[in-house]
Design an enzyme around this catalytic site. Structure first.
Site, PDB file in Angstrom:
ATOM      1  N   SER A  21       0.895  -1.320  -0.098  1.00 13.92           N
ATOM      2  CA  SER A  21       0.138   0.198   0.097  1.00 13.92           C
ATOM      3  C   SER A  21       1.031   1.287  -0.019  1.00 13.92           C
ATOM      4  CB  SER A  21      -1.052   0.038   1.199  1.00 13.92           C
ATOM      5  OG  SER A  21      -2.007   1.121   1.106  1.00 13.92           O
ATOM      6  N   THR A  22       0.711   2.226   1.076  1.00 11.87           N
ATOM      7  CA  THR A  22       1.615   3.495   1.052  1.00 11.87           C
ATOM      8  C   THR A  22       2.984   3.277   0.706  1.00 11.87           C
ATOM      9  OG1 THR A  22      -0.088   4.280   2.580  1.00 11.87           O
ATOM     10  CG2 THR A  22       1.816   5.684   2.309  1.00 11.87           C
ATOM     11  N   MET A  33      -0.061   1.095   5.290  1.00  6.63           N
ATOM     12  CA  MET A  33      -0.675   1.299   6.349  1.00  6.63           C
ATOM     13  C   MET A  33      -1.626   0.119   6.457  1.00  6.63           C
ATOM     14  SD  MET A  33      -1.235   3.122   9.034  1.00  6.63           S
ATOM     15  CE  MET A  33      -0.368   4.579   8.961  1.00  6.63           C
ATOM     16  N   HIS A  38      -2.664  -0.851  -3.335  1.00  6.34           N
ATOM     17  CA  HIS A  38      -3.657  -0.148  -3.336  1.00  6.34           C
ATOM     18  C   HIS A  38      -3.652   1.278  -4.229  1.00  6.34           C
ATOM     19  CE1 HIS A  38      -4.307  -1.876   0.909  1.00  6.34           C
ATOM     20  NE2 HIS A  38      -4.786  -2.786  -0.022  1.00  6.34           N
ATOM     21  N   ASP A  85      -4.263  -4.816   5.989  1.00  7.12           N
ATOM     22  CA  ASP A  85      -4.746  -5.716   4.913  1.00  7.12           C
ATOM     23  C   ASP A  85      -3.548  -6.604   4.164  1.00  7.12           C
ATOM     24  OD1 ASP A  85      -6.446  -6.273   2.684  1.00  7.12           O
ATOM     25  OD2 ASP A  85      -5.691  -4.972   1.352  1.00  7.12           O
TER      26      ASP A  85
END
Length: 342
Positions: free
Chosen positions: A161-162, A281, A187, A284
């Site tokens: 993600s991030t 973050m 993401h 998930d």
């Protein structure tokens, strides 16, 4: 809890004021200043010392990307880029931005406010926790890795993600054309995943594309889950691994979800898979990675010292889902070492 000091940089006075008004309603956000171009932004950074800056890619006098390249070595700062649908956003990520959002094309004020509250605000809060010192500013060089024998029945699954766009690039850059089929969930807003896949395809040894239902998972190929409202799952059809991209509700607040993909790999590939969870973050992917490990797969988690946000890998590690915790530059070679031992 101390409020997050935010500087807004955008050349549109209407959008700039809307950002300031809407973000400023959150009790954890303090808008310390606004700027219309990089020169005003530079002065505002020195004056207000913001915790996070939002930055439009297209700015007068100097592009947001060029500004980032000049800013980050001298004044490292968490930056959330606001970008139209363009692959320039990945240049911004490479220049040191923490994350990005797609600039809305809508003009309805209520919808714009909803976008700011539900998307941009979340990214700003996450960015405020990012470890800027872990943002790399050049592509890591990898020596080619090779498999001792063909692993046609194996699959490598990656979730992030991030900070993940650059982290995934670093891992994929270390893969050779002999790598088993790779499936990836990052993401990302809809529309950007196809451009991201093309960017990786142009710069890596392997073939990379945005996934579509029915795409075969095969050696030397990487499939990126499309951003938007579809989850990507691995299935087996007539003895061949394929991906299936179907609409569904968000899982862990995300669609596509890393958990959904990892759980399908655990169910379908079992012990012949390698799962990799990278910076991001939240949680998930943690349960899905645990399902993979419980099914006999081998698993890798990015370590805290190289994560932009040590969230997803930490949750996975705490659950016992991570077999090997590795620094980002070592993950590709570790993947090959694991595959050669399987």
């Amino acid at each position: 809890m101390r409020s997050i000091r935010v500087l807004i940089v955008d050349d549109s006075i209407v959008f700039r004021e809307l950002l300031a008004q809407t973000l400023g309603k959150d009790p954890l956000i303090q808008i310390v200043g606004t700027a219309t171009d990089p020169f005003e932004a530079r002065d505002a950074i020195l004056k207000y010392k913001p915790d996070v800056m939002t930055l439009d890619v297209e700015l007068p006098k100097m592009s947001g990307i060029e500004f980032l390249r000049k800013l980050m070595p001298q004044y490292p700062l968490p930056v959330v880029v606001i970008s139209a649908l363009s692959d320039k956003v990945f240049d911004a990520m490479n220049a040191g931005a923490v994350d990005f959002v797609a600039k809305p094309t809508i003009t309805n004020r209520m919808q714009l406010e909803s976008f700011i509250r539900n998307e941009l605000l979340v990214k700003i809060k996450i960015a405020s926790t990012a470890k800027i010192s872990n943002i790399k500013r050049k592509v890591l060089r990898h020596e080619p890795h090779y498999l001792a024998e063909k692993k046609s029945n194996h699959v490598v699954a990656i979730g992030a993600s991030t900070g993940g766009t650059e982290a995934i690039f670093d891992v994929i850059k270390g893969f050779n054309t002999d790598i088993p089929g790779v499936v990836v969930v990052q993401h990302m807003p809809p529309g950007f995943t196809a451009m991201y896949a093309k960017r990786l395809n142009d710069q890596c040894r392997v073939h990379v594309k945005e996934a579509q239902t029915g795409d075969a998972v095969r050696q030397g190929h990487v499939l990126i889950a499309p951003g938007g409202d579809q989850h990507m799952r691995l299935v087996k059809v007539n003895g061949v691994y394929q991906v299936e991209c179907k609409q569904g509700p968000k899982v862990n607040g995300h669609c596509p979800s890393v958990d959904v993909m990892f759980e399908s790999v655990a169910k379908t590939v079992r012990k012949d898979a390698v799962g990799i969870i990278l910076t991001g973050m939240g949680g998930d992917g943690a349960k899905g990675l645990l399902a993979m490990r419980n099914a006999g797969a081998r698993t890798i988690g990015q370590d805290e010292s190289t994560c932009i946000v040590y969230g997803m890998p930490k949750v996975a590690y705490d659950l016992g889902a991570v077999e090997y915790q590795m620094k980002l530059p070592d993950i590709a070679s570790k993947t090959y070492a694991i595959l050669n031992s399987m």
